[in-house]
Design a protein around this motif. Structure first.
Motif, PDB file in Angstrom:
ATOM      1  N   ALA A   1      30.848  44.225  38.431  1.00  0.00           N
ATOM      2  CA  ALA A   1      31.381  43.145  37.603  1.00  0.00           C
ATOM      3  C   ALA A   1      32.854  42.994  37.954  1.00  0.00           C
ATOM      4  O   ALA A   1      33.551  43.988  38.198  1.00  0.00           O
ATOM      5  N   PHE A   2      33.315  41.749  38.010  1.00  0.00           N
ATOM      6  CA  PHE A   2      34.719  41.463  38.255  1.00  0.00           C
ATOM      7  C   PHE A   2      35.348  40.955  36.966  1.00  0.00           C
ATOM      8  O   PHE A   2      34.750  40.129  36.268  1.00  0.00           O
ATOM      9  N   PHE A   3      36.558  41.449  36.658  1.00  0.00           N
ATOM     10  CA  PHE A   3      37.279  41.054  35.457  1.00  0.00           C
ATOM     11  C   PHE A   3      38.668  40.566  35.835  1.00  0.00           C
ATOM     12  O   PHE A   3      39.346  41.185  36.652  1.00  0.00           O
ATOM     13  N   ASP A   4      39.095  39.489  35.216  1.00  0.00           N
ATOM     14  CA  ASP A   4      40.448  38.977  35.400  1.00  0.00           C
ATOM     15  C   ASP A   4      41.379  39.767  34.484  1.00  0.00           C
ATOM     16  O   ASP A   4      41.230  39.748  33.263  1.00  0.00           O
ATOM     17  N   VAL A   5      42.327  40.482  35.073  1.00  0.00           N
ATOM     18  CA  VAL A   5      43.276  41.282  34.293  1.00  0.00           C
ATOM     19  C   VAL A   5      44.701  40.743  34.400  1.00  0.00           C
ATOM     20  O   VAL A   5      45.646  41.380  33.935  1.00  0.00           O
ATOM     21  N   SER A   6      44.854  39.552  34.964  1.00  0.00           N
ATOM     22  CA  SER A   6      46.196  39.000  35.195  1.00  0.00           C
ATOM     23  C   SER A   6      46.968  38.754  33.901  1.00  0.00           C
ATOM     24  O   SER A   6      48.204  38.739  33.918  1.00  0.00           O
ATOM     25  N   ALA A   7      46.290  38.594  32.789  1.00  0.00           N
ATOM     26  CA  ALA A   7      46.973  38.403  31.501  1.00  0.00           C
ATOM     27  C   ALA A   7      47.775  39.638  31.097  1.00  0.00           C
ATOM     28  O   ALA A   7      48.673  39.551  30.258  1.00  0.00           O
ATOM     29  N   TYR A   8      47.484  40.781  31.702  1.00  0.00           N
ATOM     30  CA  TYR A   8      48.177  42.028  31.363  1.00  0.00           C
ATOM     31  C   TYR A   8      49.365  42.313  32.281  1.00  0.00           C
ATOM     32  O   TYR A   8      50.103  43.267  32.055  1.00  0.00           O
ATOM     33  N   PHE A   9      49.574  41.502  33.307  1.00  0.00           N
ATOM     34  CA  PHE A   9      50.688  41.710  34.218  1.00  0.00           C
ATOM     35  C   PHE A   9      52.003  41.465  33.473  1.00  0.00           C
ATOM     36  O   PHE A   9      52.131  40.516  32.704  1.00  0.00           O
TER      37      PHE A   9
ATOM     38  N   PHE B   1      28.874  49.698  38.078  1.00  0.00           N
ATOM     39  CA  PHE B   1      28.125  50.345  37.000  1.00  0.00           C
ATOM     40  C   PHE B   1      26.755  50.775  37.485  1.00  0.00           C
ATOM     41  O   PHE B   1      25.721  50.305  37.066  1.00  0.00           O
ATOM     42  N   GLU B   2      26.784  51.769  38.365  1.00  0.00           N
ATOM     43  CA  GLU B   2      25.559  52.331  38.911  1.00  0.00           C
ATOM     44  C   GLU B   2      25.349  53.770  38.426  1.00  0.00           C
ATOM     45  O   GLU B   2      25.006  54.656  39.189  1.00  0.00           O
ATOM     46  N   THR B   3      25.554  53.974  37.147  1.00  0.00           N
ATOM     47  CA  THR B   3      25.408  55.299  36.554  1.00  0.00           C
ATOM     48  C   THR B   3      24.709  55.161  35.201  1.00  0.00           C
ATOM     49  O   THR B   3      24.309  54.062  34.818  1.00  0.00           O
ATOM     50  N   ASP B   4      24.600  56.246  34.493  1.00  0.00           N
ATOM     51  CA  ASP B   4      23.907  56.206  33.205  1.00  0.00           C
ATOM     52  C   ASP B   4      24.731  55.474  32.152  1.00  0.00           C
ATOM     53  O   ASP B   4      25.941  55.332  32.263  1.00  0.00           O
ATOM     54  N   MET B   5      24.058  54.990  31.139  1.00  0.00           N
ATOM     55  CA  MET B   5      24.680  54.169  30.103  1.00  0.00           C
ATOM     56  C   MET B   5      25.771  54.927  29.344  1.00  0.00           C
ATOM     57  O   MET B   5      26.801  54.339  29.001  1.00  0.00           O
ATOM     58  N   ALA B   6      25.595  56.196  29.094  1.00  0.00           N
ATOM     59  CA  ALA B   6      26.598  56.971  28.358  1.00  0.00           C
ATOM     60  C   ALA B   6      27.920  57.019  29.119  1.00  0.00           C
ATOM     61  O   ALA B   6      28.997  56.880  28.525  1.00  0.00           O
ATOM     62  N   THR B   7      27.863  57.174  30.429  1.00  0.00           N
ATOM     63  CA  THR B   7      29.072  57.210  31.251  1.00  0.00           C
ATOM     64  C   THR B   7      29.753  55.845  31.266  1.00  0.00           C
ATOM     65  O   THR B   7      30.976  55.750  31.164  1.00  0.00           O
ATOM     66  N   ILE B   8      28.961  54.790  31.364  1.00  0.00           N
ATOM     67  CA  ILE B   8      29.510  53.432  31.334  1.00  0.00           C
ATOM     68  C   ILE B   8      30.212  53.178  29.999  1.00  0.00           C
ATOM     69  O   ILE B   8      31.332  52.664  29.954  1.00  0.00           O
ATOM     70  N   GLU B   9      29.569  53.553  28.905  1.00  0.00           N
ATOM     71  CA  GLU B   9      30.165  53.353  27.577  1.00  0.00           C
ATOM     72  C   GLU B   9      31.461  54.132  27.415  1.00  0.00           C
ATOM     73  O   GLU B   9      32.432  53.620  26.856  1.00  0.00           O
ATOM     74  N   THR B  10      31.495  55.357  27.917  1.00  0.00           N
ATOM     75  CA  THR B  10      32.710  56.164  27.844  1.00  0.00           C
ATOM     76  C   THR B  10      33.841  55.485  28.616  1.00  0.00           C
ATOM     77  O   THR B  10      34.969  55.385  28.126  1.00  0.00           O
TER      78      THR B  10
END
Length: 80
Positions: free
Chosen positions: A7-15, A60-69
């Motif tokens: 997944a790609f996220f735009d983080v430019s608002a945090y610059f 996000f190619e791992t288990d759901m618990a790791t993704i949530e963490t």
């Protein structure tokens, strides 16, 4: 499956804004990824490597618990 998911996220608002408990100010997506890794121990990849400056890539190619963490740590980093 043998593939990966991203997944790609735009983080430019945090610059230019202080992030995390350390108040690190980032200028680009590479700085964002470095600060997130150092403070929250979450690894994202700068979108610059994919022709998408201002974005980060989440794998996000791992288990759901790791993704949530990881997402919880990302949220805490952005809210601090």
């Amino acid at each position: 499956p043998g593939g990966a998911f991203y997944a790609f996220f735009d983080v430019s608002a945090y610059f230019g804004k202080p992030l995390g408990t350390s108040g690190t100010v980032v200028a680009n997506s590479s700085d964002f990824c470095t600060a997130l890794l150092e403070e929250a121990h979450v690894a994202l990849v700068s979108g610059d490597a994919f022709g998408a400056p201002g974005y980060v890539r989440l794998s996000f190619e791992t288990d759901m618990a790791t993704i949530e963490t990881g997402l919880d740590r990302l949220k805490a980093f952005l809210r601090a």
